[in-house]
Scaffold this motif. Structure first.
Motif, PDB file in Angstrom:
ATOM      1  N   ARG A   1      22.799  44.911  43.250  1.00 51.13           N
ATOM      2  CA  ARG A   1      24.083  44.462  43.789  1.00 51.13           C
ATOM      3  C   ARG A   1      24.530  45.346  44.907  1.00 51.13           C
ATOM      4  O   ARG A   1      25.234  45.036  45.941  1.00 51.13           O
ATOM      5  CB  ARG A   1      25.080  44.151  42.820  1.00 51.13           C
ATOM      6  CG  ARG A   1      24.811  43.559  41.566  1.00 51.13           C
ATOM      7  CD  ARG A   1      25.949  43.081  40.709  1.00 51.13           C
ATOM      8  NE  ARG A   1      26.455  44.089  40.202  1.00 51.13           N
ATOM      9  CZ  ARG A   1      25.997  44.747  38.834  1.00 51.13           C
ATOM     10  NH1 ARG A   1      24.918  44.089  38.284  1.00 51.13           N
ATOM     11  NH2 ARG A   1      26.607  45.673  38.201  1.00 51.13           N
ATOM     12  N   LYS A   2      24.307  46.729  44.674  1.00 52.54           N
ATOM     13  CA  LYS A   2      24.784  47.708  45.739  1.00 52.54           C
ATOM     14  C   LYS A   2      24.156  47.326  47.029  1.00 52.54           C
ATOM     15  O   LYS A   2      24.565  47.458  48.191  1.00 52.54           O
ATOM     16  CB  LYS A   2      24.694  48.982  45.207  1.00 52.54           C
ATOM     17  CG  LYS A   2      25.053  50.263  46.270  1.00 52.54           C
ATOM     18  CD  LYS A   2      24.878  51.568  45.624  1.00 52.54           C
ATOM     19  CE  LYS A   2      25.035  52.482  46.662  1.00 52.54           C
ATOM     20  NZ  LYS A   2      24.948  53.906  46.178  1.00 52.54           N
TER      21      LYS A   2
ATOM     22  N   THR B   1      25.316  44.104  48.878  1.00 57.11           N
ATOM     23  CA  THR B   1      26.521  44.396  49.230  1.00 57.11           C
ATOM     24  C   THR B   1      26.537  45.235  50.544  1.00 57.11           C
ATOM     25  O   THR B   1      27.224  45.187  51.759  1.00 57.11           O
ATOM     26  CB  THR B   1      27.616  45.328  48.485  1.00 57.11           C
ATOM     27  OG1 THR B   1      27.863  44.700  46.956  1.00 57.11           O
ATOM     28  CG2 THR B   1      28.874  45.657  48.981  1.00 57.11           C
TER      29      THR B   1
ATOM     30  N   VAL C   1      29.775  37.381  39.591  1.00 61.44           N
ATOM     31  CA  VAL C   1      30.541  38.476  39.941  1.00 61.44           C
ATOM     32  C   VAL C   1      30.450  39.287  41.113  1.00 61.44           C
ATOM     33  O   VAL C   1      31.362  39.350  41.692  1.00 61.44           O
ATOM     34  CB  VAL C   1      30.306  39.502  38.633  1.00 61.44           C
ATOM     35  CG1 VAL C   1      31.057  40.777  38.934  1.00 61.44           C
ATOM     36  CG2 VAL C   1      30.601  39.088  37.292  1.00 61.44           C
ATOM     37  N   TRP C   2      29.282  39.474  41.670  1.00 58.46           N
ATOM     38  CA  TRP C   2      29.102  40.001  42.771  1.00 58.46           C
ATOM     39  C   TRP C   2      29.482  39.067  43.867  1.00 58.46           C
ATOM     40  O   TRP C   2      30.175  39.801  44.832  1.00 58.46           O
ATOM     41  CB  TRP C   2      27.333  40.245  43.061  1.00 58.46           C
ATOM     42  CG  TRP C   2      27.034  40.585  44.760  1.00 58.46           C
ATOM     43  CD1 TRP C   2      27.107  42.052  45.016  1.00 58.46           C
ATOM     44  CD2 TRP C   2      26.859  39.770  45.437  1.00 58.46           C
ATOM     45  NE1 TRP C   2      26.811  41.978  46.380  1.00 58.46           N
ATOM     46  CE2 TRP C   2      26.433  40.753  46.802  1.00 58.46           C
ATOM     47  CE3 TRP C   2      26.569  38.430  45.665  1.00 58.46           C
ATOM     48  CZ2 TRP C   2      26.087  40.314  47.899  1.00 58.46           C
ATOM     49  CZ3 TRP C   2      26.189  37.951  46.874  1.00 58.46           C
ATOM     50  CH2 TRP C   2      25.907  38.886  48.167  1.00 58.46           C
TER      51      TRP C   2
ATOM     52  N   ASP D   1      32.155  37.153  43.744  1.00 63.25           N
ATOM     53  CA  ASP D   1      33.652  37.204  43.583  1.00 63.25           C
ATOM     54  C   ASP D   1      34.068  38.830  44.560  1.00 63.25           C
ATOM     55  O   ASP D   1      34.996  38.569  45.173  1.00 63.25           O
ATOM     56  CB  ASP D   1      33.997  37.374  41.983  1.00 63.25           C
ATOM     57  CG  ASP D   1      33.895  35.960  41.628  1.00 63.25           C
ATOM     58  OD1 ASP D   1      34.021  34.723  42.427  1.00 63.25           O
ATOM     59  OD2 ASP D   1      33.918  35.898  40.244  1.00 63.25           O
ATOM     60  N   GLU D   2      33.351  39.696  44.401  1.00 67.40           N
ATOM     61  CA  GLU D   2      33.588  40.852  44.805  1.00 67.40           C
ATOM     62  C   GLU D   2      33.524  40.730  46.426  1.00 67.40           C
ATOM     63  O   GLU D   2      34.169  41.328  47.069  1.00 67.40           O
ATOM     64  CB  GLU D   2      32.497  42.061  44.108  1.00 67.40           C
ATOM     65  CG  GLU D   2      32.800  42.144  42.814  1.00 67.40           C
ATOM     66  CD  GLU D   2      31.821  43.157  42.199  1.00 67.40           C
ATOM     67  OE1 GLU D   2      30.717  43.417  42.875  1.00 67.40           O
ATOM     68  OE2 GLU D   2      31.916  43.682  41.158  1.00 67.40           O
TER      69      GLU D   2
ATOM     70  N   LYS E   1      36.356  39.061  47.537  1.00 70.38           N
ATOM     71  CA  LYS E   1      37.795  39.735  47.453  1.00 70.38           C
ATOM     72  C   LYS E   1      37.652  40.788  48.651  1.00 70.38           C
ATOM     73  O   LYS E   1      38.826  41.129  49.192  1.00 70.38           O
ATOM     74  CB  LYS E   1      37.571  40.405  45.908  1.00 70.38           C
ATOM     75  CG  LYS E   1      38.936  41.280  45.910  1.00 70.38           C
ATOM     76  CD  LYS E   1      38.982  41.897  44.687  1.00 70.38           C
ATOM     77  CE  LYS E   1      40.286  42.615  44.218  1.00 70.38           C
ATOM     78  NZ  LYS E   1      40.351  43.226  42.956  1.00 70.38           N
ATOM     79  N   ARG E   2      36.520  41.347  49.095  1.00 71.55           N
ATOM     80  CA  ARG E   2      36.506  42.280  50.071  1.00 71.55           C
ATOM     81  C   ARG E   2      36.623  41.740  51.474  1.00 71.55           C
ATOM     82  O   ARG E   2      37.254  42.377  52.283  1.00 71.55           O
ATOM     83  CB  ARG E   2      35.166  43.318  49.981  1.00 71.55           C
ATOM     84  CG  ARG E   2      34.817  44.261  50.898  1.00 71.55           C
ATOM     85  CD  ARG E   2      33.772  45.061  50.383  1.00 71.55           C
ATOM     86  NE  ARG E   2      33.519  46.064  51.424  1.00 71.55           N
ATOM     87  CZ  ARG E   2      32.563  46.968  50.950  1.00 71.55           C
ATOM     88  NH1 ARG E   2      31.835  46.994  50.089  1.00 71.55           N
ATOM     89  NH2 ARG E   2      32.276  48.201  51.673  1.00 71.55           N
TER      90      ARG E   2
END
Length: 698
Positions: free
Chosen positions: A432-433, A436, A483-484, A486-487, A490-491
């Motif tokens: 996920r990192k 991102t 979940v990723w 959604d993040e 949000k960002r």
């Protein structure tokens, strides 16, 4: 004495019975009153389970073949209490159950939505015992007696509608009788069932995760939607001569899902939405469309509906360079496009399929860097976009050899490969990192405002690495990916991320609660794409549904117009060699985009309907409309037909003062008249393989 929990909310009537032994049954779920349908015997009531739950080592109570009936401890679960609360979105009923032997506690949740005739349901388990329990199957929704009401035999009154969904053939609904799907009267319970199922990350690769069944005698229809981006199931069969419907996420028998529920551990099923309505399939789609809009992430993209150019389809086809892009960017800007997305291939000097994964721009394709064409897109007044496929890594990507195995889907100690790709495992925080970081680079360094997020493989049953089963590993990945996502939103709240899975093979409302736009198909034939474009708004809200328009270099004006009409009542995904087509064709593209911009404010509130029939790929005529407050936009296609006349029923429009005018194109011959006695619109179109947009007002 039994007690009854009666719920009446938004024209849905739900009746649950709790016996003196605290056995709980879901006796009724319908827009019709409980008393209006035939009464249930005590034996029939006992079969009306609220929850089916099968755990490993437990007995199975029915002679049932492969059906999910008679489950244990499901049939032992007794009523403890229920909660009734009002939330911002609407009323929520939670039924609390317990099994005294395993100490498994369950919550069955009914979430209503203000002024919508629909309910979202799911179940939550918690192990309060001292021993682990193996979960093989659990329902998100179970209803027995869906054929109740009327005097006819069920084989004469029940009709089932299934949305078949395949690559380049999305959204094809078919109607079946019970006999068609192999459900016959044999005994009071047969072993046959209708199972509609999906296994893997392509959540809609054979069927869309919804369906409709109707008792035509009393016009009581049930429509449902399973909201999951992985494996799922729905099942219809009989018990005690009653038809049942069961909806679930993955299971052991169908999808290799098995979960060890340890003491003090909990498990939540996937969510589903169910409605009971009168009026048939289209009435169900209307309710579902309103519901999809209600649960969707608030975003500006679904209000503005900007026009997107993408360079892939019948255009560059994965071979972009700065030199090829510049004339396309100029033409797209001149046509009126507002986004320009560079599709696949931008990260590789040559063939790229099995080498993807690092997402660094090719220096051969973009000798002055990829920012040159991206910046030029902005100079031309458009927002730039890029294609990504962040759940995969090619087997020949140099990075893949440097990474540990727990970055990838594994089975039996081996990395799983499909179509020369590995599947990344989003349960791993390092994955996920990594993903991102790629988003951060393309958005913050390259200035990208649009991402086409594709997914072109299917890893099957899942991964057994650090999982109780392959299906449990897949479910964990599916949820971690959400979940990723959604993040990321949000960002970057203004970032538009298109959901694509080889076209429409991940068209589910776990993902589409989040994504504002969905690719409808990879179909390259505009004639077949007309049927898909007309059908897919039954699965996705029109304002989320991106449809290709790809005029051909050597096409005639009817081909260009038909391409534009395909996308006109959804989202325009413009493509094609716009810099190389003739002036007449280009003017029809400009006119189409200009007309689209004049009507797109109505699309986010329009209700889709199909005045002739649900579309099929072999139809001679296709009609798809959007019913707005005081106007109906009607897309009409004549395919290959010997008949140049079609009749459109006008029953949806109030009053006799109906006016009809041409929407697009302005200068093409089309004639019509209104027969007020028959209440029909009679249209004549002389051209095969042609499309038109009409406006009907009243």
């Amino acid at each position: 004495m039994s007690k009854y929990i009666k719920i009446n909310e938004n024209n849905l009537n739900i009746v649950l019975e709790v016996t003196k032994d605290r056995d709980i049954r879901l006796l009724h779920f319908s827009y019709l009153p409980f008393e209006q349908l035939n009464k249930l015997s005590e034996d029939e009531k006992e079969k009306c389970r609220l929850l089916e739950l099968q755990s490993t080592g437990e007995n199975q109570l029915n002679h049932r073949g492969v059906k999910h009936t008679g489950t244990l401890p499901g049939h032992r679960m007794i009523y403890e209490s229920h909660n009734d609360e009002i939330l911002k979105e609407g009323r929520r009923i939670t039924i609390n159950l317990v099994d005294k032997i395993t100490k498994i506690e369950a919550k069955v949740i009914f979430q209503f939505y203000n002024d919508l005739q629909i309910v979202r349901t799911w179940s939550i388990l918690e192990n309060k015992g001292e021993r682990s329990v193996g979960i093989e199957y659990i329902t998100s929704f179970a209803l027995t007696g869906i054929d109740r009401g009327g005097a006819l035999d069920r084989e004469d009154k029940m009709k089932i509608y299934i949305p078949h969904n395949e690559w380049c053939g999305e959204g094809m609904w078919e109607k079946y009788s019970l006999k068609d799907v192999g459900i016959f009267h044999v005994e009071d319970e047969s072993t046959n069932r209708l199972l509609v199922s999906n296994t893997g990350n392509w959540s809609t690769c054979q069927y869309a995760p919804l369906g409709f069944i109707e008792n035509t005698e009393i016009s009581n229809g049930y429509m449902w939607q399973i909201e999951h981006n992985g494996s799922w199931n729905w099942e219809i069969s009989d018990i005690m001569n009653m038809l049942y419907l069961k909806l679930s996420g993955p299971s052991e028998a169908e999808n290799h899902f098995w979960k060890e529920l340890k003491p003090n551990e909990s498990f939540e099923t996937v969510q589903v939405a169910v409605t009971s309505i009168s009026g048939g399939l289209q009435a169900g789609i209307e309710v579902m469309t309103k519901y999809r809009r209600r649960i969707r992430r608030e975003n500006d993209d679904n209000k503005r509906l900007p026009v997107i150019f993408n360079d892939y389809m019948n255009c560059l086809s994965g071979d972009p360079t700065t030199e090829k892009l510049i004339p396309l960017i100029n033409a797209a800007s001149l046509a009126g496009c507002e986004y320009f997305c560079i599709d696949c291939g931008w990260y590789s000097d040559g063939p790229w399929w099995d080498g993807v994964g690092e997402w660094l721009p090719s220096k051969e394709r973009f000798k002055n860097g990829i920012k040159e064409p991206l910046d030029y897109i902005r100079e031309k007044g458009m927002i730039p976009g890029l294609w990504l496929e962040l759940e995969v890594m090619g087997i020949n990507c140099s990075l893949a050899d440097k990474l540990p195995d727990d970055w990838f889907f594994m089975r039996h100690g081996k990395r799983i490969k499909d179509h020369s790709r590995y599947q990344l495992d989003y349960r791993n925080p390092e994955v996920r990192k990594f993903a991102t970081g790629i988003i951060k680079r393309v958005v913050e360094e390259y200035g990208v405002g649009y991402i086409k997020m594709d997914y072109n493989i299917n890893m099957g049953i899942g991964t057994d690495n650090k999982a109780d089963s392959a299906g449990e590993g897949l479910l964990g990945h599916n949820r971690a990916y959400l979940v990723w996502l959604d993040e990321i939103f949000k960002r970057y709240p203004d970032l538009v991320i298109e959901n694509c899975g080889s076209g429409g093979l991940r068209m589910d409302y776990a993902l589409l609660q989040r994504h504002s736009i969905q690719s409808s198909s990879d179909q390259t034939d505009y004639r077949k794409n007309a049927a898909i474009a007309a059908a897919v708004p039954s699965l996705v809200t029109p304002e989320q549904c991106a449809v290709w328009s790809y005029p051909l270099r050597d096409g005639d004006k009817e081909e260009v117009i038909c391409n534009m009409v395909n996308s006109m009542l959804c989202r325009i995904h413009q493509s094609g060699h716009l810099a190389e087509i003739n002036n007449e064709s280009f003017k029809y593209i400009q006119e189409g985009i200009k007309y689209y911009k004049s009507i797109r404010h109505d699309i986010p509130n329009g209700i889709p309907f199909w005045p002739i029939k649900m579309p099929s790929l072999d139809d001679e005529w296709i009609a798809y409309g959007l019913l707005c407050s005081r106007v109906c936009y009607l897309a009409l296609w004549r395919m290959q037909s010997e008949n140049d006349i079609i009749e459109i029923p006008l029953e949806k429009f109030n009053g006799e003062n109906i006016s009809v005018k041409m929407g697009y194109p302005e200068d093409v011959d089309l004639s019509w008249n209104i027969n007020k006695i028959k209440n029909i619109l009679i249209i004549r179109n002389k051209h095969n393989y042609s499309g038109r947009i009409l406006e009907i007002r009243w």
